[in-house]
Scaffold this motif. Structure first.
Motif, PDB file in Angstrom:
ATOM      1  N   ARG B   2       0.827  -1.212   0.000  1.00 30.13           N
ATOM      2  CA  ARG B   2       0.000   0.000   0.000  1.00 30.13           C
ATOM      3  C   ARG B   2       0.857   1.255   0.000  1.00 30.13           C
ATOM      4  O   ARG B   2       1.811   1.379   0.770  1.00 30.13           O
ATOM      5  CB  ARG B   2      -0.924   0.026   1.220  1.00 30.13           C
ATOM      6  CG  ARG B   2      -1.948  -1.081   1.220  1.00 30.13           C
ATOM      7  CD  ARG B   2      -2.902  -0.903   2.387  1.00 30.13           C
ATOM      8  NE  ARG B   2      -3.633   0.348   2.301  1.00 30.13           N
ATOM      9  CZ  ARG B   2      -4.073   1.024   3.368  1.00 30.13           C
ATOM     10  NH1 ARG B   2      -3.832   0.584   4.571  1.00 30.13           N
ATOM     11  NH2 ARG B   2      -4.741   2.155   3.212  1.00 30.13           N
ATOM     12  N   LEU B   3       0.473   2.179  -0.857  1.00 29.15           N
ATOM     13  CA  LEU B   3       1.213   3.433  -0.935  1.00 29.15           C
ATOM     14  C   LEU B   3       0.293   4.606  -0.675  1.00 29.15           C
ATOM     15  O   LEU B   3      -0.908   4.547  -0.970  1.00 29.15           O
ATOM     16  CB  LEU B   3       1.826   3.614  -2.337  1.00 29.15           C
ATOM     17  CG  LEU B   3       2.803   2.565  -2.819  1.00 29.15           C
ATOM     18  CD1 LEU B   3       3.335   2.955  -4.186  1.00 29.15           C
ATOM     19  CD2 LEU B   3       3.931   2.424  -1.825  1.00 29.15           C
ATOM     20  N   VAL B  27      -2.852   2.261  -4.230  1.00 31.81           N
ATOM     21  CA  VAL B  27      -2.433   3.654  -4.065  1.00 31.81           C
ATOM     22  C   VAL B  27      -3.561   4.543  -3.543  1.00 31.81           C
ATOM     23  O   VAL B  27      -4.600   4.668  -4.178  1.00 31.81           O
ATOM     24  CB  VAL B  27      -1.933   4.224  -5.409  1.00 31.81           C
ATOM     25  CG1 VAL B  27      -1.451   5.650  -5.205  1.00 31.81           C
ATOM     26  CG2 VAL B  27      -0.829   3.356  -5.977  1.00 31.81           C
ATOM     27  N   ASP B  28      -3.350   5.144  -2.387  1.00 34.40           N
ATOM     28  CA  ASP B  28      -4.273   6.161  -1.887  1.00 34.40           C
ATOM     29  C   ASP B  28      -3.703   7.520  -2.236  1.00 34.40           C
ATOM     30  O   ASP B  28      -2.497   7.691  -2.281  1.00 34.40           O
ATOM     31  CB  ASP B  28      -4.435   6.047  -0.365  1.00 34.40           C
ATOM     32  CG  ASP B  28      -5.226   4.810   0.014  1.00 34.40           C
ATOM     33  OD1 ASP B  28      -5.794   4.183  -0.911  1.00 34.40           O
ATOM     34  OD2 ASP B  28      -5.249   4.460   1.203  1.00 34.40           O
ATOM     35  N   LEU B  29      -4.610   8.477  -2.446  1.00 38.78           N
ATOM     36  CA  LEU B  29      -4.164   9.773  -2.943  1.00 38.78           C
ATOM     37  C   LEU B  29      -4.816  10.897  -2.153  1.00 38.78           C
ATOM     38  O   LEU B  29      -6.006  10.829  -1.823  1.00 38.78           O
ATOM     39  CB  LEU B  29      -4.563   9.866  -4.422  1.00 38.78           C
ATOM     40  CG  LEU B  29      -4.126  11.090  -5.224  1.00 38.78           C
ATOM     41  CD1 LEU B  29      -2.614  11.220  -5.201  1.00 38.78           C
ATOM     42  CD2 LEU B  29      -4.627  10.962  -6.653  1.00 38.78           C
ATOM     43  N   THR B  30      -4.012  11.885  -1.822  1.00 39.35           N
ATOM     44  CA  THR B  30      -4.618  13.075  -1.245  1.00 39.35           C
ATOM     45  C   THR B  30      -3.813  14.275  -1.706  1.00 39.35           C
ATOM     46  O   THR B  30      -2.682  14.139  -2.162  1.00 39.35           O
ATOM     47  CB  THR B  30      -4.678  13.019   0.298  1.00 39.35           C
ATOM     48  OG1 THR B  30      -5.299  14.207   0.770  1.00 39.35           O
ATOM     49  CG2 THR B  30      -3.293  12.924   0.889  1.00 39.35           C
ATOM     50  N   GLY B  43      -1.607   4.781   9.468  1.00 40.01           N
ATOM     51  CA  GLY B  43      -0.690   3.666   9.232  1.00 40.01           C
ATOM     52  C   GLY B  43      -1.143   2.710   8.152  1.00 40.01           C
ATOM     53  O   GLY B  43      -2.083   2.961   7.414  1.00 40.01           O
ATOM     54  N   GLY B  44      -0.437   1.612   8.072  1.00 41.78           N
ATOM     55  CA  GLY B  44      -0.776   0.597   7.094  1.00 41.78           C
ATOM     56  C   GLY B  44      -0.136   0.817   5.736  1.00 41.78           C
ATOM     57  O   GLY B  44      -0.300   0.009   4.837  1.00 41.78           O
ATOM     58  N   ASN B  71       6.869   7.435  14.042  1.00 37.57           N
ATOM     59  CA  ASN B  71       6.325   6.731  12.881  1.00 37.57           C
ATOM     60  C   ASN B  71       7.420   6.644  11.818  1.00 37.57           C
ATOM     61  O   ASN B  71       7.852   7.649  11.259  1.00 37.57           O
ATOM     62  CB  ASN B  71       5.124   7.517  12.345  1.00 37.57           C
ATOM     63  CG  ASN B  71       4.425   6.762  11.240  1.00 37.57           C
ATOM     64  OD1 ASN B  71       5.045   6.025  10.476  1.00 37.57           O
ATOM     65  ND2 ASN B  71       3.127   6.922  11.168  1.00 37.57           N
ATOM     66  N   TRP B  72       7.867   5.419  11.538  1.00 36.95           N
ATOM     67  CA  TRP B  72       9.049   5.250  10.684  1.00 36.95           C
ATOM     68  C   TRP B  72       8.716   4.791   9.282  1.00 36.95           C
ATOM     69  O   TRP B  72       9.549   4.191   8.598  1.00 36.95           O
ATOM     70  CB  TRP B  72      10.032   4.275  11.337  1.00 36.95           C
ATOM     71  CG  TRP B  72      10.411   4.699  12.708  1.00 36.95           C
ATOM     72  CD1 TRP B  72       9.985   4.148  13.881  1.00 36.95           C
ATOM     73  CD2 TRP B  72      11.264   5.790  13.082  1.00 36.95           C
ATOM     74  NE1 TRP B  72      10.522   4.823  14.952  1.00 36.95           N
ATOM     75  CE2 TRP B  72      11.307   5.834  14.495  1.00 36.95           C
ATOM     76  CE3 TRP B  72      11.994   6.730  12.363  1.00 36.95           C
ATOM     77  CZ2 TRP B  72      12.055   6.781  15.188  1.00 36.95           C
ATOM     78  CZ3 TRP B  72      12.730   7.663  13.068  1.00 36.95           C
ATOM     79  CH2 TRP B  72      12.758   7.677  14.456  1.00 36.95           C
ATOM     80  N   VAL B  73       7.495   5.034   8.852  1.00 34.14           N
ATOM     81  CA  VAL B  73       7.129   4.650   7.481  1.00 34.14           C
ATOM     82  C   VAL B  73       8.117   5.288   6.494  1.00 34.14           C
ATOM     83  O   VAL B  73       8.503   6.447   6.650  1.00 34.14           O
ATOM     84  CB  VAL B  73       5.676   5.102   7.182  1.00 34.14           C
ATOM     85  CG1 VAL B  73       5.539   6.596   7.316  1.00 34.14           C
ATOM     86  CG2 VAL B  73       5.243   4.623   5.826  1.00 34.14           C
TER      87      VAL B  73
END
Lengths: 225, 225
Positions: B2-3, B27-30, B43-44, B71-73
Motif C-alpha cells: 500500500r502506498l 495507491v491512496d491519494l490526497t 498507518g498501514g 512513525n518510521w514509514v
DNA sequence: GGGGCGGCTGAGAACACGCTGAGAGTGGCG
DNA sequence: CGCCACTCTCAGCGTGTTCTCAGCCGCCCC
C-alpha cells in the motif's frame, strides 16, 4: 544509440544482442566484469546492461566502481532470482533499475528505452540520520555543513550502520558484512574502527551518534545523536 | 503493498497513481498536507510519496511530525527543482530519499521499490505492556517517555518475560531460556536479576509490572503494572 | 505464635568486554 | 626507492557486568 551488455551466459547474451540490434541499437558485448568495467569506463554508451553474477568482478562491484568515479551512465542490472546478491544492494550502490531473470524481452526493451530516454541520471539515494548525511555514490559524508573525510573502511562501516540506523548491529555481523564474509572471529578490528569513526563524526561535534550496547553490538542513533 | 501519495498537482498525482497501480500497488491519494498527515498516521502504508510544496502543511513538516511520533514509514520526498526547500532539509528531518522534479517514472519506481524493500524496519515489532515498551532490534527499553538502560542480561530477561506477558514463568524456565540450556539449578541468579529489573522498571515509576507468584514463578503484568 | 521454606538483597570477587595507543605490514604514488 | 595513507594486530587498562554467598524478611501452615 550505443549499448553495452555484460553477461556471462553466452546464449542469453547473444539472444539479447540480436534482439536489441534488430531494434536499432548498437550493441557491444562482453562476458566478464573486468572487461565490462573497462569498456564502460571508456564511455560513449547510452546505457549498460549488467549481470550481477559475473566471473572476475561482480556486477555489483562494477556499479560501485563506476559511481565512485562519478560515472553516471544509466545502468540496468540483471539479477538471477535466487542470486546471493540482492537487487536492493544493486540499487543501493547506484544502479538505476533492475530486472529479475528470467525476464521477458518486451519488458527489457521498455525499461531500456525509458532509461535511455531519461538520459542524465539523477543522483542516487542519500542516507541520513539527523544532520549526519552519507552519499553512497559520491562517497561523501557530512555533518550539517561540515564535510567529513573518511577512509574506505571507515566509510563502509558508517554506511552499513546508517542503513541499519536505529538498530543494534553485532560485531560479528559487521565483520561479515563490512569486512569479509569468511572473516576470522577477530572482532577487535571493529572496535578499533568504531573508535576511528567516533573521533571523526561524533567527537568534533560533541555528539554521540554511535552508541555501544554492551554485550550486543553498536547502534547508530536514528536522529544522529 | 500500500502506498500513499500526497501531491497537489492533480494531473501529476493521477499519472503517478495510475502508473503505480499498474505495477500492482494499492495507491491512496490526497492533495494536501493535513489530510496526508492524518492518513499516514493511521498507518498501514508501506511507503509514502510526499510532495514538499503542499497547501496547508508542507511535506517538510509532515515528515517532521511523523518522525516525532515515532512513525518510521519510509518516505520519498518529491521536490521541485527550484523549490525554496532544499532536499537536504528533508533528509535532515527524517525522510528516507528524495527525487527532484521532473523525474522519470522508472527512477521513481526503482527508488520506491528499494525503499519498500529496505523498508519500514518492521518497527511495529516492538513489545509493549502498558506504557512499558521494549524494542528488540534497537535494544531499547522505555517506560512512557523515559528511556531505561539495561545490561545485556537484564534486557534478555525482560524481553523473555514480555514475550510471555500475562503468563506465569517459572524460575527453571527462565534459567534455561535466558541463561543456559544446561544451567545448573542455581535459581538464585534469577531472583537477583528480578530484583535488578524491578529497581529499574518498576520502583522509579511506582509501578509493579513484575509480580512474584510464590512457589510458581514470575509474571509480567500485561498492562504494565 | 513458631517453624520452615521461599524469596529478597547488599556486598564483594572474578571476569569479560570494549577502548586505546603503539606499531608493524601493505600498497599506491611521486 | 622512499614517503604516506591506510589497515590491522596486539597488549594493557579501566570499568561495567555477572554471579555467588550469606543473612534476613515475610508468607504460610501447623
Amino acid at each position: 544509440m550505443r549499448l553495452l551488455v555484460v553477461e556471462d551466459e553466452v546464449r542469453l547474451a547473444h539472444a539479447v544482442q540480436r534482439g536489441l540490434r534488430a531494434e536499432g541499437f548498437a550493441v557491444d558485448l562482453t562476458h566478464d566484469g573486468v572487461t565490462g568495467l573497462q569498456m564502460a569506463r571508456e564511455g560513449g554508451y547510452d546505457a549498460v546492461l549488467l549481470d550481477i553474477m559475473l566471473p572476475g568482478l561482480s556486477g555489483y562491484r562494477v556499479v560501485q566502481a563506476l559511481r565512485a568515479e562519478q560515472n553516471w551512465v544509466p545502468i540496468l542490472l540483471l539479477s538471477a532470482k535466487d542470486g546471493e546478491y540482492d537487487q536492493a544492494d544493486g540499487l543501493d550502490v547506484g544502479a538505476d533499475d533492475y530486472l529479475t531473470k528470467p525476464f521477458s524481452y518486451v519488458v527489457l526493451l521498455a525499461r531500456l528505452r525509458a532509461l535511455v530516454r531519461r538520459g542524465a541520471p539523477e543522483r542516487p539515494a542519500v542516507l541520513a540520520a539527523g544532520d549526519l548525511r552519507l552519499d553512497p555514490a559520491a562517497h561523501a559524508v557530512a555533518r550539517g555543513e561540515a564535510a567529513i573525510t573518511l577512509t574506505a573502511r571507515e566509510f563502509a562501516l558508517l554506511e552499513y550502520l546508517m542503513r541499519r540506523r536505529g538498530e543494534v548491529v553485532s560485531k560479528t555481523e559487521l565483520l561479515e558484512r563490512v569486512w569479509d564474509a569468511h572473516a576470522a572471529p577477530e572482532a577487535n578490528v571493529v572496535e578499533v574502527y568504531l573508535g576511528y569513526l567516533r573521533r571523526k563524526v561524533d567527537v568534533p561535534f560533541g555528539r554521540h551518534a554511535l552508541t555501544t550496547i554492551r554485550g550486543a553490538g553498536y547502534r547508530l542513533e536514528a536522529d544522529g545523536g
